[in-house]
Design a protein around this motif. Structure first.
Motif, PDB file in Angstrom:
ATOM      1  N   LYS A   1      27.912  69.492  40.240  1.00 45.48           N
ATOM      2  CA  LYS A   1      29.057  70.220  39.701  1.00 45.48           C
ATOM      3  C   LYS A   1      28.962  70.403  38.191  1.00 45.48           C
ATOM      4  O   LYS A   1      29.879  70.918  37.566  1.00 45.48           O
ATOM      5  CB  LYS A   1      30.362  69.485  40.051  1.00 45.48           C
ATOM      6  N   ARG A   2      27.835  69.954  37.647  1.00 49.49           N
ATOM      7  CA  ARG A   2      27.545  70.106  36.222  1.00 49.49           C
ATOM      8  C   ARG A   2      28.664  69.524  35.347  1.00 49.49           C
ATOM      9  O   ARG A   2      29.273  70.220  34.524  1.00 49.49           O
ATOM     10  CB  ARG A   2      27.305  71.574  35.876  1.00 49.49           C
TER      11      ARG A   2
ATOM     12  N   GLU B   1      28.020  66.552  29.957  1.00 50.83           N
ATOM     13  CA  GLU B   1      26.954  65.608  29.628  1.00 50.83           C
ATOM     14  C   GLU B   1      27.230  64.970  28.260  1.00 50.83           C
ATOM     15  O   GLU B   1      27.529  65.667  27.285  1.00 50.83           O
ATOM     16  CB  GLU B   1      25.596  66.304  29.594  1.00 50.83           C
TER      17      GLU B   1
ATOM     18  N   ARG C   1      17.590  65.451  31.277  1.00 51.53           N
ATOM     19  CA  ARG C   1      17.454  66.901  31.443  1.00 51.53           C
ATOM     20  C   ARG C   1      16.578  67.254  32.645  1.00 51.53           C
ATOM     21  O   ARG C   1      16.759  68.299  33.252  1.00 51.53           O
ATOM     22  CB  ARG C   1      16.882  67.529  30.171  1.00 51.53           C
TER      23      ARG C   1
ATOM     24  N   ARG D   1      18.172  68.289  35.883  1.00 52.32           N
ATOM     25  CA  ARG D   1      18.727  69.639  35.954  1.00 52.32           C
ATOM     26  C   ARG D   1      17.638  70.705  35.905  1.00 52.32           C
ATOM     27  O   ARG D   1      17.932  71.878  35.690  1.00 52.32           O
ATOM     28  CB  ARG D   1      19.722  69.837  34.804  1.00 52.32           C
TER      29      ARG D   1
ATOM     30  N   PHE E   1      22.483  74.150  43.993  1.00 49.95           N
ATOM     31  CA  PHE E   1      22.055  73.586  42.714  1.00 49.95           C
ATOM     32  C   PHE E   1      20.535  73.667  42.572  1.00 49.95           C
ATOM     33  O   PHE E   1      20.016  74.071  41.520  1.00 49.95           O
ATOM     34  CB  PHE E   1      22.527  72.137  42.624  1.00 49.95           C
TER      35      PHE E   1
END
Length: 360
Positions: free
Chosen positions: A59-60, A63, A222, A225, A310
């Motif tokens: 769901k990002r 960060e 990172r 993602r 995703f």
């Protein structure tokens, strides 16, 4: 005896769910976190902690950023750093004991105390640091009060028992952030020397404190993602902003251009490693999605679908060299297209007739 223990540790990590591989720091393996601990009752299944972390990642969630901005190595340097973070005494600093340092007087007392302790440290090298300077930051729009409370809790939990510290929050920037200055020399006589793996542990802890305060923060590396390129240093970004080509950019472009002209490329083992790691990460996500789909529960089905989306939306696995090669190829294509348009314009909008089409 140590060999037996290392073998047992290796077996322990081998039994951990594959989720740990996704974001472990390859430099040094930290202690197992809560999402790495397998469920003794349902072995091989995603635990609630694992599921919650995966949900935040896909769901990002916001960060966190925890970054070491530097170290002070002299009394003068420490003084200027304190003046900077407190804006020459206009902003109040807070110590590990909860005391507020208001104005220049309190700041000067703290500086003198740290400097006196450093002078009595016979084991400190001449260039040894007096403090380690850390910044804790969150994206724009994050509740500033929650960021400050989380930073305070993080500092107490991480350094409070062994290191003195002072922190100041800055609000003039769009990103709410806290400057945390930690005295290098600990009460046990050991000096603070954080490594890359320590920074990841700090990020996790800071994100956890934010979640306790209602902010769905995350601290995933990172690579989880799909990002494989490191962020550029501040000096490089500053040069580009001034439209000055940094040396590293010029050298990288020259290397890519030379390889294109020569028609050959040197083998780079690390690029294969990056490719292999990213493929493994994406495969793990799909494995988790398949496991969730087998439960038959609606919430798990939804999360599984989000995980597949995703992975599908992850960026192309591209290193800096790959990006420059692509830019060069695009430039050549655009240049060829432009030249073709110029030739067509010079011929009056028509292509020049071939020899066989000319009138005899």
């Amino acid at each position: 005896m140590s060999r037996r223990r290392s073998l047992r540790e290796a077996d322990l990590f081998a039994e951990l769910p594959p989720i740990s591989y996704v974001w472990q720091t390859p430099i040094r393996r930290p202690r197992p976190a809560e999402w790495d601990i397998p469920d003794s009752v349902r072995s091989g299944r995603l635990t609630p902690a694992m599921r919650a972390k995966l949900e935040r990642i896909v769901k990002r969630a916001l960060e966190v950023m925890v970054k070491i901005t530097g170290r002070t190595k002299s009394v003068e340097h420490l003084k200027s750093h304190f003046e900077y973070i407190t804006r020459n005494g206009e902003l109040a600093g807070e110590t590990e004991q909860g005391a507020l340092l208001v104005g220049r007087v309190g700041l000067k007392d703290l500086q003198s105390r740290w400097a006196d302790d450093a002078a009595l440290d016979n084991r400190r090298r001449r260039d040894g640091s007096l403090s380690v300077n850390v910044i804790l930051s969150m994206p724009a729009g994050t509740d500033a009060a929650a960021v400050k409370d989380a930073a305070r809790a993080f500092a107490i939990e991480t350094f409070g028992e062994n290191h003195d510290f002072v922190f100041v929050q800055h609000l003039e920037d769009k990103h709410p952030h806290v400057h945390l200055t930690v005295r290098s020399l600990g009460h046990d006589g050991k000096r603070l020397n954080p490594r890359k793996a320590d920074l990841q542990v700090w990020r996790e802890r800071f994100a956890g404190e934010l979640r306790l305060r209602g902010i769905a923060a995350e601290a995933s590396p990172r690579r989880t993602r799909g990002k494989v390129r490191k962020a550029d240093r501040g000096t490089i970004l500053a040069l580009r902003k001034r439209e000055i080509t940094p040396y590293v950019d010029r050298r990288a472009r020259e290397e890519v251009l030379r390889e294109a002209v020569e028609g050959k490329s040197a083998e780079r083992p690390w690029e294969k490693q990056i490719q292999s790691r990213q493929e493994g990460i994406r495969r793990r996500y799909l494995d988790y999605a398949s496991e969730l789909e087998r439960t038959g529960e609606a919430t798990d089905q939804t999360l599984a679908r989000q995980m597949r989306e995703f992975v599908r939306d992850m960026p192309t696995i591209e290193t800096r060299r790959h990006a420059l090669s692509r830019e060069l190829a695009d430039f050549v294509k655009n240049r060829q297209r432009q030249r073709g348009a110029e030739r067509k314009e010079d011929s009056g909008g028509h292509d020049k007739p071939r020899d066989g089409d000319r009138e005899k």
